[in-house]
Write an enzyme that holds these catalytic residues in place. Structure first.
Site, PDB file in Angstrom:
ATOM      1  N   GLY A  67      28.228   0.942  68.187  1.00  0.00           N
ATOM      2  CA  GLY A  67      29.321   1.746  68.703  1.00  0.00           C
ATOM      3  C   GLY A  67      30.644   1.019  68.525  1.00  0.00           C
ATOM      4  N   GLY A  68      31.734   1.746  68.722  1.00  0.00           N
ATOM      5  CA  GLY A  68      33.051   1.125  68.664  1.00  0.00           C
ATOM      6  C   GLY A  68      33.683   1.175  67.291  1.00  0.00           C
ATOM      7  CD  GLN A  69      38.186   3.213  66.785  1.00  0.00           C
ATOM      8  OE1 GLN A  69      38.899   3.172  65.791  1.00  0.00           O
ATOM      9  NE2 GLN A  69      38.496   3.947  67.836  1.00  0.00           N
ATOM     10  CG  LEU A 165      30.042  -4.123  75.087  1.00  0.00           C
ATOM     11  CD1 LEU A 165      29.103  -5.303  75.268  1.00  0.00           C
ATOM     12  CD2 LEU A 165      30.198  -3.393  76.419  1.00  0.00           C
ATOM     13  CB  CYS A 195      38.629  -2.270  69.954  1.00  0.00           C
ATOM     14  SG  CYS A 195      37.665  -3.794  70.099  1.00  0.00           S
TER      15      CYS A 195
END
Length: 231
Positions: A67-69, A165, A195
């Site tokens: 997940g995330g960027q 994270l 992020c």
């Protein structure tokens, strides 16, 4: 939870190993925590946008299924990958994220630094003007994004990000994890929107006045994760 201190390992090979471990594990497979550092790489999560990679230059970019960027990994950063069976542990993904963040907060506290959560922005942040202040961080409302008026972004005024994270859950089992900045070259963070947030400052323990070794920070974070992620 078994803890494996891996030292410096290849990022792509480690991601492949996590995927293989998760695909092959059974209900009896013990949970394990891999703790390591990587050579310089940018990694893109599933929500990543190419325009957040401003100028990667000669640093490799690795697409991942977390997940995330976009974020940066490099020497002097402790990267921890908890491989946890959530169904057996007895808690859900939201609680898992909270526990991982709490482990990072407790690790910072060990070094006299106060870590903060920011609503809507996973990870851990510190006050730039007083990283050791125990004062609560007011949860400020999101502010309008001039580039996307229909959207809103968290207010990071006065804050720097010290831990990122990004997780993946497959068949109730976690992989990927958390990265804590200890004493690293922070320049590559200026080549991205960390992020996905333009202008978000990134710090490490060294730049806020905490001088420790990678080994000590890794040991503390591993201990805190093992405690917090127990069933």
């Amino acid at each position: 939870m078994q803890v494996r201190m891996l030292g410096r390992v290849d990022l792509r090979e480690t991601v492949e190993a996590m995927q293989a471990f998760t695909a092959q594990r059974t209900g009896d497979t013990p949970d394990v925590l891999w703790v390591c550092e990587h050579a310089p790489h940018f990694t893109q999560g599933l929500a990543g946008h190419a325009d957040h990679l401003l100028a990667p230059g000669d640093i490799p970019v690795v697409a991942t299924n977390r997940g995330g960027q976009v974020t940066f990994h490099g020497p002097g950063q402790v990267v921890a990958y908890p491989l946890v069976d959530l169904r057996r542990a007895g808690y859900y993904v939201k609680e898992y994220v909270h526990r991982v963040e709490e482990a990072a907060i407790r690790t910072l506290a060990h070094f006299g630094v106060t870590g903060h959560r920011v609503a809507g922005a996973p990870g851990i942040y510190v006050r730039l003007d007083d990283p050791r202040s125990h004062a609560l961080l007011p949860q400020r409302p999101r502010k309008a994004d001039p580039l996307e008026p229909a959207a809103a972004v968290p207010d990071f005024t006065g804050l720097g990000k010290i831990a990122a994270l990004g997780i993946k859950v497959s068949r109730h089992c976690t992989y990927h994890g958390v990265a804590l900045n200890v004493d690293m070259d922070l320049e590559p963070f200026s080549r991205i929107n960390p992020c996905g947030y333009a202008g978000l400052p990134t710090v490490d323990l060294s730049t806020i006045g905490v001088h420790t070794t990678w080994d000590e920070a890794a040991s503390v974070l591993a201990s805190q994760l093992a405690i917090r992620l127990a069933p």
